[in-house]
Scaffold this motif. Structure first.
Motif, short mmCIF file in Angstrom:
data_model
loop_
_atom_site.label_atom_id
_atom_site.label_comp_id
_atom_site.label_asym_id
_atom_site.label_seq_id
_atom_site.Cartn_x
_atom_site.Cartn_y
_atom_site.Cartn_z
N THR A 354 3.09 -2.94 -3.68
CA THR A 354 2.43 -3.88 -2.78
C THR A 354 1.32 -4.61 -3.53
N SER A 355 0.88 -5.74 -2.95
CA SER A 355 -0.18 -6.54 -3.56
C SER A 355 -1.13 -7.03 -2.46
N ASN A 356 -1.61 -6.09 -1.67
CA ASN A 356 -2.48 -6.43 -0.54
C ASN A 356 -3.95 -6.52 -0.93
N ARG A 357 -4.29 -6.05 -2.16
CA ARG A 357 -5.68 -6.10 -2.61
C ARG A 357 -5.90 -7.21 -3.63
N ASP A 358 -4.99 -8.20 -3.61
CA ASP A 358 -5.08 -9.27 -4.61
C ASP A 358 -5.93 -10.45 -4.15
N GLY A 359 -6.63 -10.32 -3.01
CA GLY A 359 -7.47 -11.40 -2.51
C GLY A 359 -6.78 -12.29 -1.50
N ARG A 360 -5.47 -12.07 -1.31
CA ARG A 360 -4.73 -12.90 -0.35
C ARG A 360 -4.06 -12.07 0.73
N GLY A 361 -4.21 -10.77 0.66
CA GLY A 361 -3.59 -9.91 1.65
C GLY A 361 -4.61 -9.29 2.58
N SER A 362 -4.12 -8.41 3.44
CA SER A 362 -4.96 -7.66 4.36
C SER A 362 -4.76 -6.18 4.06
N PRO A 363 -5.52 -5.63 3.12
CA PRO A 363 -5.27 -4.27 2.67
C PRO A 363 -5.58 -3.22 3.73
N GLY A 364 -4.71 -2.21 3.77
CA GLY A 364 -4.96 -1.05 4.60
C GLY A 364 -5.62 0.03 3.77
N PRO A 365 -5.93 1.17 4.36
CA PRO A 365 -6.65 2.23 3.65
C PRO A 365 -5.87 2.83 2.50
N ASP A 366 -4.54 2.70 2.49
CA ASP A 366 -3.73 3.29 1.42
C ASP A 366 -3.35 2.30 0.33
N ASP A 367 -3.68 1.03 0.51
CA ASP A 367 -3.27 0.03 -0.48
C ASP A 367 -4.09 0.11 -1.75
N ASP A 368 -3.45 -0.35 -2.84
CA ASP A 368 -2.06 -0.76 -2.94
C ASP A 368 -1.17 0.43 -3.22
N ARG A 369 0.14 0.29 -2.92
CA ARG A 369 1.05 1.42 -2.97
C ARG A 369 2.26 1.15 -3.85
N ILE A 370 2.90 2.23 -4.26
CA ILE A 370 4.24 2.18 -4.84
C ILE A 370 5.19 2.81 -3.82
N VAL A 371 6.21 2.06 -3.48
CA VAL A 371 7.17 2.48 -2.45
C VAL A 371 8.54 2.63 -3.12
N VAL A 372 9.21 3.73 -2.85
CA VAL A 372 10.56 3.95 -3.35
C VAL A 372 11.57 3.65 -2.25
N VAL A 373 12.56 2.82 -2.60
CA VAL A 373 13.63 2.47 -1.67
C VAL A 373 14.94 3.03 -2.24
N PRO A 374 15.50 4.09 -1.65
CA PRO A 374 16.75 4.64 -2.19
C PRO A 374 17.93 3.69 -1.93
N LEU A 375 18.90 3.71 -2.84
CA LEU A 375 20.11 2.91 -2.69
C LEU A 375 21.32 3.85 -2.64
N SER A 376 22.26 3.55 -1.78
CA SER A 376 23.45 4.38 -1.69
C SER A 376 24.67 3.52 -1.41
#
Length: 376
Positions: A354-376
């Motif tokens: 995520t890029s919510n702390r780059d000055g253009r987003g609305s960061p939440g308390p956990d930002d920024d994050r790495i999210v894993v999206v599994p593929l099957s």
């Protein structure tokens, strides 16, 4: 006024492969021809079987604008932070360890420590390439990873320098291709004119050797592979080694381009599809509020393109000859601004930042994050 969601350009046969690549797959692309069409995807029966994206899960949080992600042979990833100039090692379980800080980085506006790419010969050369904004330019440098996993960010070997820099449009895309060459996406730093200047490195996709020299077979005998780009942050490789670039438009449309060596993609004279002689049309376009594309990856017969302003991940199915089917929006609004997307080495999952702390987003308390999206 926005154009329709997407425009697809009819695709003809393959252009000739670049010469002099030592037998490895060279960058190739189909030349767009004819009139642009709205909502005319490649027929479903021609598409490669598509993976299904599973339930996303965050594995790391509290990062400072993570920008680039590249996997090491051991399955861990190196992640750059734009603002801090740190390189982080992140394990598949989400353990985060700072391993070095890149010297000379001046983070301003959209600039800072951007793309990172692990050498395909890492097992022997221990090298990673990094793209960053300095006080005078954007540059790509080679760094060495020590046996203990740390990176001496001051011990740099410059591969390419003199790339335009500014508060916006610094590019930063970085990826080693299947031909072993290093591909670099640059921006025109808000100056517009560099994109059409063949001798300027701004607003281009560059292709160089691991030592930074112009790659054999480049169309002009320079690092330049293609020109007429506004801001390229995502580069990925599809069937047959084809090169794709994700590009920020201005006010009308963002683009996915299928890269032909030596082709001119139009900026600043053209944005989106124009069918003007001398310029190559994009493969797909999106309204800017649905994309603002940054990272891009290829996995499972599809391209995966992140969207900053669009706050989603686009799955773009491909045919065996490189044409594109109907894009599908994933993660829509779930995590905010999406910056990087990288496939795991085995292709079983995507890592998304995520890029919510780059000055253009609305960061939440956990930002920024790495999210894993599994593929099957």
């Amino acid at each position: 006024m926005h154009l329709p969601l997407r425009q697809v350009v009819a695709v003809a046969g393959l252009v000739a492969l670049l010469a002099g690549c030592g037998g490895a797959p060279a960058p190739s692309a189909a030349a767009p021809t004819g009139q642009a069409q709205s909502a005319a995807p490649a027929p479903a029966e021609q598409l490669t079987a598509q993976p299904t994206a599973g339930t996303p899960r965050a594995i790391a949080s509290g990062l400072e604008v993570p920008w680039g992600v590249s996997f090491l042979p051991d399955g861990n990833a190196l992640v750059t932070e734009r603002e801090t100039a740190r390189i982080l090692r992140v394990t598949p379980s989400g353990e985060v360890t700072p391993v070095g800080t890149v010297a000379g980085v001046q983070a301003r506006g959209e600039g800072g420590l951007l793309g990172i790419a692990v050498s395909p010969g890492f097992a022997t050369d221990r090298t990673v390439a990094a793209y960053y904004t300095s006080g005078s330019d954007n540059r790509v440098v080679a760094l060495t990873v020590a046996p203990d996993g740390t990176v001496d960010g001051a011990a740099q070997r410059v591969l390419v320098d003199g790339i335009n820099s500014g508060s916006v449009h610094n590019g930063g895309g970085l990826a080693f291709g299947p031909d072993g060459m290093l591909y670099i996406g640059t921006g025109e730093a808000g100056q517009r004119s560099p994109s059409q200047d063949r001798d300027d490195l701004g607003g281009k996709i560059l292709r160089v050797t691991a030592d930074g020299a112009p790659a054999p077979g480049n169309p002009f005998g320079t690092p330049v592979l293609s020109l007429g780009h506004r801001n390229v942050q995502g580069i990925a490789f599809g069937p047959g080694g084809r090169v794709y670039g994700a590009e920020f438009g201005q006010n009308t449309v963002d683009e996915l381009n299928l890269i032909t060596p030596g082709a001119n993609y139009g900026w600043p004279d053209v944005e989106g599809v124009d069918d003007r002689e001398g310029f190559t049309n994009p493969l797909l376009t999106w309204p800017t509020d649905e994309a603002s594309p940054s990272g891009m990856a290829a996995a499972g017969g599809a391209l995966w393109m992140s969207a900053l302003r669009g706050e989603r991940l686009w799955q773009i199915p491909l045919t065996a000859d490189g044409a594109a089917g109907e894009p599908r929006a994933l993660l829509d609004g779930q995590f905010g601004r999406i910056r990087a997307v990288t496939a795991t080495p085995d292709g079983s999952a995507l890592w998304v930042t995520t890029s919510n702390r780059d000055g253009r987003g609305s960061p939440g308390p956990d930002d920024d994050r790495i999210v894993v999206v599994p593929l099957s």
